[in-house]
Design a protein around this motif. Structure first.
Motif, short mmCIF file in Angstrom:
data_model
loop_
_atom_site.label_atom_id
_atom_site.label_comp_id
_atom_site.label_asym_id
_atom_site.label_seq_id
_atom_site.Cartn_x
_atom_site.Cartn_y
_atom_site.Cartn_z
N THR A 1 -10.38 -3.12 112.34
CA THR A 1 -9.30 -3.87 111.68
C THR A 1 -8.50 -2.96 110.75
OG1 THR A 1 -10.71 -5.86 111.72
CG2 THR A 1 -8.76 -5.90 110.30
N ILE A 60 -6.19 -0.75 112.64
CA ILE A 60 -5.01 -1.49 113.13
C ILE A 60 -3.98 -1.63 112.01
CG2 ILE A 60 -4.16 -3.74 113.92
CD1 ILE A 60 -6.72 -4.08 115.50
N ILE A 71 -4.34 2.69 115.73
CA ILE A 71 -4.89 2.34 117.04
C ILE A 71 -3.74 2.33 118.05
CG2 ILE A 71 -6.09 0.60 118.42
CD1 ILE A 71 -7.91 1.81 116.37
N ILE A 78 -1.67 -0.86 119.72
CA ILE A 78 -1.90 -2.11 119.00
C ILE A 78 -1.27 -2.02 117.63
CG2 ILE A 78 -3.61 -3.69 118.03
CD1 ILE A 78 -5.55 -2.88 120.17
N ILE A 89 -2.59 -10.56 120.16
CA ILE A 89 -2.83 -9.12 120.16
C ILE A 89 -4.00 -8.82 121.12
CG2 ILE A 89 -3.47 -7.13 118.75
CD1 ILE A 89 -2.27 -8.56 116.35
N LYS A 90 -3.78 -8.03 122.12
CA LYS A 90 -4.80 -7.73 123.13
C LYS A 90 -5.64 -6.55 122.65
CE LYS A 90 -2.75 -10.85 125.57
NZ LYS A 90 -3.35 -12.20 125.68
N ILE A 91 -6.83 -6.84 122.17
CA ILE A 91 -7.62 -5.80 121.54
C ILE A 91 -8.99 -5.58 122.16
CG2 ILE A 91 -6.55 -5.96 119.26
CD1 ILE A 91 -8.54 -7.95 118.42
N THR A 92 -9.41 -6.42 123.09
CA THR A 92 -10.79 -6.36 123.58
C THR A 92 -11.16 -5.00 124.18
OG1 THR A 92 -10.76 -8.74 123.99
CG2 THR A 92 -12.51 -7.46 125.04
N PHE A 117 -11.28 -2.19 121.54
CA PHE A 117 -12.36 -2.33 120.57
C PHE A 117 -13.70 -1.93 121.19
CE2 PHE A 117 -15.92 -4.88 118.97
CZ PHE A 117 -16.00 -4.35 117.69
N VAL A 159 -13.99 -9.93 118.74
CA VAL A 159 -12.54 -10.02 118.73
C VAL A 159 -12.08 -11.17 117.83
CG1 VAL A 159 -10.52 -10.57 120.16
CG2 VAL A 159 -12.21 -8.91 120.96
N ARG A 179 -9.62 -10.81 114.57
CA ARG A 179 -8.45 -11.64 114.31
C ARG A 179 -8.54 -12.33 112.95
NH1 ARG A 179 -8.69 -13.58 120.55
NH2 ARG A 179 -7.22 -12.04 121.39
#
Length: 584
Positions: A477, A480, A485, A488, A500-503, A506, A528, A532
Motif C-alpha cells: 500500500t 502504491i 508500483i 498502479i 484498481i487491478k492489483i492482485t 501484489f 487485496v 483497498r
C-alpha cells in the motif's frame, strides 16, 4: 467494569493504626503492595478490621468495602477499632515475611536489574490478584493513568495512530491514521510515514507502544516528531492536547433503511451520548432497522452499557443484576424508559465480545428484543471496581458477578483451567452442567459460558498465512501511495479502489517476504481487500475506510438475511408476556 474511584485526596484516609504496617517502607510500590495485601486479607477473613463507609443516599449501613455505583471506596478504619485488633499475628507475619523476602532477593539475586523492588512488588501484587480470578489486576501509576483516560475516552497527545511493521528483518513504527482536527491531522502526518525520532531521540528498536509513551505527555506541551516520507526526513512540532477517543467508531446506512452502529472500542463514560447522537443521525437519514456491531468490544463502564440497553427496553424490564459480597454490590438494574426505540435490532458478537458488551447482548436477548448473530462471546461476567492506591497506582478488583435478566451467569469457569487456556477459549464447559433458562418468549438459553448467538455466522478466518501477509500488505500500500508500483496509481481511481487491478502485482511483491511462498486464491482476495481498505484509509480517513470494511463484511451480509426474525422480536417486545422462568 464499575467506574468507582478511591482517591487518597477525596475523602479517603488511613488511620495510623492501619497505616502502621505500611509506613516502614517509603517506596510507593511497596506501600501499594501492602495496601493490596490488607485488602486481600480482609476479603479472606484473616484481617479482621472493618472499614467505615462514607454515607450514601441509599442508607448508612457500614460494610467492609462499600463499593457501589456512584460512591467512593473507603479504607478508613472504624473509630472504635484498636491497633491490636487490626494487627493480627497472622497478618503481621505475612507482612514481615514480604519485607524480609524482598530485602533478601534484592541483595542476593545474581541479576540486580531483575531484582528491583518495584518489579518484585508489581509481580507479587499481580500474582496475588491472579490467585483470585483472571481479571483482577494491578496498574502502576503510568498504566493507571492510561486506564483512567480510556474510561473517559480521552488522553493527552497529538492524535496520531501508529503501528509496527517488519521489512528485511527490521521492525519499525509507521503512521496509520490521524484523528480528525488533531494536531497530527492539522500538521499533515500521513499513512505510511515512518517514525525516525521523538524529540531528537532516535526510536530505532522501540515498539509502537513505547513510542506512543514518548509522544504522549502533559497537556499543552510540544513534541517533535521526525518522520521519513518517500526518502525525505521531515520534522513536525506538535502541541499535545486532549484527544477524544470515541467508542462509537462508525454509524451509517447500509441501504434499504438499515443502519449500522459500530461500538467495538469498549464502553466509556461518554458512550451513551455518542450512541444517542448516532441514533439521531441515522433516524434522520431514514433508518428503519439497526445492526449494532459489538464484535471485539472488550467491555468497560457497566453503567454506560446499561444506558444503551435502556434505549430499547420499555420501563420495568430487567437489564442486568449484580450479586456480590457487600450490600451495595447486590442490585438489579431495570429500564426506566417510557418511550423506547421500537426498530428491529441485530447485534453482532464474536469471541472477543466481553464483559459490559455481554451484559448488553444478554439483556436484549433475554428480553427477546434483539437477534444475536455471530459466535459465542468471551464469557466474562465479573464486576471489577476501579480503586486508587496511595502513590498513584490502582487496581481493578472483582467485587461481584453479572447475571442476565433470565438469571444466567455470564462468566465462564476459570477455576479448573490455567490463564493460557482461559484466554484462548481452550476450555469448554460440559453442556450438562450449564444452567438452562428461558427468555421472555420461552426460548431456551444457557448460562455459565458467555452469550450464545441466536444465529451462527461464517467468520473470517485469521490464519497464520494471513498473519504473514500483514507486513507485505502494508508496504505494498505504501509503495502504491508513493507511486513506486509500475502500472498502479491511486490517481487512476481515487474514489473507487475496487477498480484498481492489483492482485497479480501484489502476489509477486508478497513472495519476497518470509513465510509467503504460495498464496491461495482466497488469501489473495483477502489481501487485496485489505490493500483497498488501506488505500481508502490513506486517501479518505478512518471513517471512510471502516465504512468500506463493514459494507464488504461477510458477517454483516449474512446478518441482513435475518432481519425478518429481528422484526418478529421487536414486535414481541411490546406485547405482554409471562415473566421469566428458570429451570434446571
Amino acid at each position: 467494569m464499575q467506574w468507582v474511584r478511591c482517591r487518597k485526596r477525596q475523602n479517603v484516609s488511613f488511620r495510623p493504626t492501619m497505616f502502621a504496617m505500611l509506613r516502614r517502607v517509603a517506596d510507593p510500590m511497596n506501600n501499594a503492595f501492602r495496601c493490596i495485601l490488607i485488602i486481600t486479607l480482609l476479603l479472606s477473613g484473616v484481617y479482621t478490621g472493618k472499614a467505615q463507609s462514607p454515607r450514601v443516599a441509599r442508607g448508612g449501613e457500614d460494610d467492609r468495602f462499600n463499593i457501589g455505583r456512584g460512591t467512593l471506596f473507603s479504607a478508613t478504619a472504624s473509630k472504635n477499632q484498636t491497633a491490636e485488633k487490626l494487627k493480627t499475628p497472622y497478618s503481621e507475619t505475612i507482612l514481615n515475611d514480604i519485607d524480609e523476602s524482598i530485602d533478601i532477593i534484592t541483595r542476593n539475586y545474581y541479576s540486580s536489574s531483575d531484582a528491583r523492588p518495584d518489579i518484585l512488588a508489581k509481580s507479587g501484587i499481580n500474582s496475588m490478584l491472579r490467585s483470585l480470578d483472571p481479571h483482577s489486576s494491578y496498574y502502576d501509576p503510568p498504566e493507571f493513568e492510561d486506564l483512567i483516560g480510556e474510561q473517559k475516552s480521552e488522553y493527552f497527545g497529538t492524535g496520531v495512530t501508529i503501528s509496527d511493521f517488519e521489512r528485511d528483518g527490521i521492525l519499525e513504527s509507521y503512521v496509520i491514521s490521524t484523528f480528525p482536527a488533531s494536531a497530527a491531522d492539522r500538521a499533515g502526518l500521513r499513512f505510511g510515514d515512518r517514525i525516525i525520532a521523538v524529540n531528537g531521540s532516535v526510536v530505532a528498536g522501540l515498539t509502537s507502544r513505547e513510542i506512543r509513551g514518548l509522544i504522549r505527555g502533559p497537556l499543552g506541551t510540544t513534541v517533535r516528531l521526525t518522520i521519513e516520507r518517500s526518502g525525505k526526513l521531515i520534522n513536525f512540532d506538535l502541541r499535545r492536547a486532549k484527544i477524544a477517543s470515541p467508542t462509537v467508531t462508525n454509524a451509517f446506512l447500509l441501504g434499504n433503511g438499515v443502519g449500522i452502529i459500530e461500538l467495538s472500542d469498549g464502553f466509556s463514560l461518554t458512550t451513551p451520548a455518542e450512541f444517542d447522537a448516532a441514533l439521531i443521525k441515522l433516524k434522520s437519514e431514514g433508518m428503519r432497522s439497526l445492526v449494532l456491531d459489538l464484535r471485539g468490544n472488550p467491555g468497560g463502564v457497566l453503567e454506560s452499557a446499561i444506558r444503551v440497553a435502556e434505549r430499547f427496553l420499555p420501563a420495568g424490564r430487567t437489564i442486568v443484576s449484580q450479586r456480590g459480597r457487600g450490600i451495595y454490590d447486590n442490585r438489579v438494574w431495570k429500564s426506566e424508559n417510557r418511550r423506547p426505540e421500537t426498530i428491529p435490532i441485530i447485534i453482532l458478537v464474536n469471541r472477543e465480545t466481553a464483559s459490559a458488551s455481554e451484559v448488553l447482548a444478554g439483556a436484549l436477548q433475554d428480553n427477546d428484543r434483539a437477534l444475536i448473530v455471530g459466535e459465542k462471546t468471551f464469557g466474562k461476567g465479573l464486576v471489577q471496581t476501579v480503586i486508587d492506591l496511595p502513590g498513584g497506582g490502582g487496581l481493578t478488583l472483582t467485587t461481584a458477578r453479572y447475571f442476565t435478566p433470565s438469571g444466567r451467569l455470564i462468566q465462564r469457569d476459570y477455576e479448573k483451567t490455567g490463564n493460557y487456556d482461559y484466554y484462548r477459549h481452550s476450555d469448554s464447559p460440559d453442556p450438562s452442567t450449564q444452567k438452562v433458562a428461558k427468555t421472555r418468549t420461552n426460548r431456551t438459553v444457557y448460562g455459565g459460558d458467555g452469550i450464545s448467538p441466536d444465529k451462527q455466522a461464517v467468520l473470517e478466518q485469521f490464519t497464520a498465512g494471513r498473519i504473514a501477509l500483514l507486513d507485505p500488505i502494508f508496504f505494498f500500500t505504501r509503495e502504491i501511495i508513493y507511486g513506486r508500483i509500475p502500472g498502479i496509481s491511486v490517481s487512476d481511481s481515487p474514489d473507487n479502489p475496487d477498480e484498481i487491478k492489483i492482485t497479480p502485482v501484489f502476489i509477486n511483491f508478497a513472495k519476497k517476504w518470509p513465510g509467503v511462498s504460495h498464496l491461495t486464491k482466497t488469501d489473495a482476495e483477502w489481501a487485496v481487500s485489505r490493500i483497498r481498505f488501506n488505500l481508502i484509509l490513506a486517501m479518505s480517513g478512518n471513517s471512510a475506510a471502516e465504512s468500506y470494511r463493514l459494507r464488504n463484511d461477510p458477517v454483516v451480509k449474512t446478518a441482513l438475511n435475518f432481519l425478518p426474525d429481528a422484526l418478529t422480536f421487536a414486535k414481541s417486545t411490546f406485547t405482554p408476556k409471562s415473566p421469566f422462568s428458570q429451570v434446571k
